[in-house]
Every structure is written in C-alpha cells, then in structure tokens.
Design an enzyme around this catalytic site. Structure first.
Site, mmCIF file in Angstrom:
data_model
loop_
_atom_site.group_PDB
_atom_site.id
_atom_site.type_symbol
_atom_site.label_atom_id
_atom_site.label_comp_id
_atom_site.label_asym_id
_atom_site.label_seq_id
_atom_site.Cartn_x
_atom_site.Cartn_y
_atom_site.Cartn_z
ATOM 1 N N ASP A 30 0.846 -1.202 0.000
ATOM 2 C CA ASP A 30 0.000 0.000 0.000
ATOM 3 C C ASP A 30 0.877 1.246 0.000
ATOM 4 O OD1 ASP A 30 -2.156 -1.704 0.271
ATOM 5 O OD2 ASP A 30 -2.213 -1.510 2.461
HETATM 6 N N1 URA Z 1 -0.993 -5.938 3.929
HETATM 7 C C1 URA Z 1 -1.532 -4.704 3.934
HETATM 8 O O1 URA Z 1 -2.568 -4.488 4.525
HETATM 9 N N2 URA Z 1 -0.884 -3.727 3.293
HETATM 10 C C2 URA Z 1 0.298 -3.909 2.645
HETATM 11 O O2 URA Z 1 0.856 -2.964 2.087
HETATM 12 C C3 URA Z 1 0.844 -5.193 2.646
HETATM 13 C C4 URA Z 1 0.187 -6.194 3.300
#
Ligand code: URA
Length: 230
Positions: free
Chosen positions: A101
């Site tokens: 993310d």
């Molecule tokens: N899980 C998440 O919620 N976000 C990420 O960026 C990676 C794994």
C-alpha cells in the site's frame, strides 16, 4: 540458470531444440563442451553455441526499500510511482512482485521475470512475507490465537492461512503470513478488533530487506537471493 533455459532465453531455440544441441555437444562453457542440460550457467560465464558466443537476455531482480507515499504501479497516479526511484533501462518491462500500500514501507521486489514473480505471489507457493506492525491498541491473547489459527476476513470465502505472531511490545508485533490478499495485514488486524498504524515489510521468503538500504534506495538481488525463491 539451467543451460537449456539459458539457450532458450538467448537464442531463438525452443527448449527441445536447446536440449538437442546440448546433447549433440555443440555447446561450450569457455572451451569445455557441456552435455548436461541441467548444468548451471552463471552470468559471468561465456557460453558458446557452435563456437559463437551467446549472451543471455539479462533478467533483472531488484529489491527496494519502499518509502511512504509512493505507489506500487508503473505509472504515477495521485502519488508517484515507485519506479521514479529506480534508475534502470527499459523500466516499462519491470513490474512489482507483491504490491505494498502507499502508506506501507519496506521490502518490495521488482523484476521482469514473470515466472519468478509468480513464485513470489502465487498463493500456491505459500511464500512467506514478514511484516513489522505497529498497532493502535494493545494486542490481546485472544487476537494472537485467532491470527495463529486463521482469521476470517470480510468478503473472503475462506479464512486466512495460519499466521505466526511474535510480540515485541503490546502494540508492536511481527506477523508472518504466506498469502498476499488485498490489504491483508490491515484486514487481519481489523478482523481481530485492532487497527494498523504503521506497516513495514522486512522479508519475502528468504530475502531479507538489506539493512544498508535507506528508504528509497534499491539494489540488484544476488544470485543466491534470486535462487532462494523456489
Ligand atoms: N498488507 C496490507 O494491509 N498492506 C500492505 O501494504 C501489505 C500487506
């Protein structure tokens, strides 16, 4: 890389044609004939077919320490693409094996090798991903137990696979999972009544984020790191 694969990647030969020319003794490493298709050719080796030097189309494998506010996309959107941080040729051929993310930091793997990327991301391979997670509230024994057994996420048909949880402090844990569902870590903690406030990926399979890489820095993977994804 196996010699037959090396030949396929660096000449127009198909895999079976590559095997045939190898068994015919037409392939050399330096001045030695190699007749085994399974022979491991390395990047710094000179491979000849009928005494003509061939060179492999270099597949690229990169690790980057992703900073916040960069997106795991090949193009800029509201936020800049992670590829802005990478200085490499033909960036359009590269892609990210397992997205993070925008607000997550840490290890991202980038490659132009589709098969390798598939091994990293395919749920079948159960490649482990290790995250350092900072939580809004103290983790409970009950939550740890649920994560270990496999929590049920909203709108998913099956519960998550069992995770491992290492408690650092009551609001900081190391979570290791072997899937990569959308926003998985955040959703897992939401499912046990908590909230992720910082998320950092430290490891994928046996590939550990290089401690010498500052946020935003990258390097090519070593041969053994590449081979460790199997
Ligand atoms: N899980 C998440 O919620 N976000 C990420 O960026 C990676 C794994």
């Amino acid at each position: 890389m196996r010699l037959d694969k090396y030949l396929c990647e660096s000449t127009p030969l198909t895999r079976s044609q590559a095997k045939k020319v190898i068994s015919q003794g037409r392939v050399k490493s330096g001045d030695q004939v190699v007749r085994s298709c399974a022979y491991k050719a390395t990047a710094d080796e000179s491979i000849y077919l009928d005494d003509n030097l061939i060179s492999v189309r270099g597949l690229r494998y990169i690790m980057i320490n992703k900073p916040k506010d960069f997106i795991c996309s090949n193009v800029d959107e509201q936020l800049p693409s992670l590829f802005n941080l990478i200085d490499a040729q033909k960036k359009e051929q590269l892609f990210i094996a397992g997205r993070l993310d925008a607000d997550t930091t840490g290890l991202a793997l980038i490659t132009d090798d589709g098969q390798w990327s598939h091994k990293v991301t395919s749920p079948r391979n159960k490649c482990k991903k290790r995250y350092r997670v900072e939580l809004n509230s103290a983790i409970t024994e009950e939550a740890i137990e649920q994560l270990k057994v496999g929590v049920q996420l909203n709108s998913e048909p099956q519960p998550c696979l069992p995770a491992t949880v290492e408690v650092i402090t009551e609001t900081e844990v190391i979570l290791t999972i072997s899937e990569g569902k959308y926003h998985q870590v955040k959703r897992m903690f939401a499912a046990v009544g908590n909230l992720v406030i910082e998320l950092h990926r430290e490891q994928i399979g046996d590939i550990i984020l290089d401690a010498n890489l500052e946020l935003g820095e990258w390097r090519y993977l070593t041969e053994s790191e590449v081979q460790s994804i199997g």
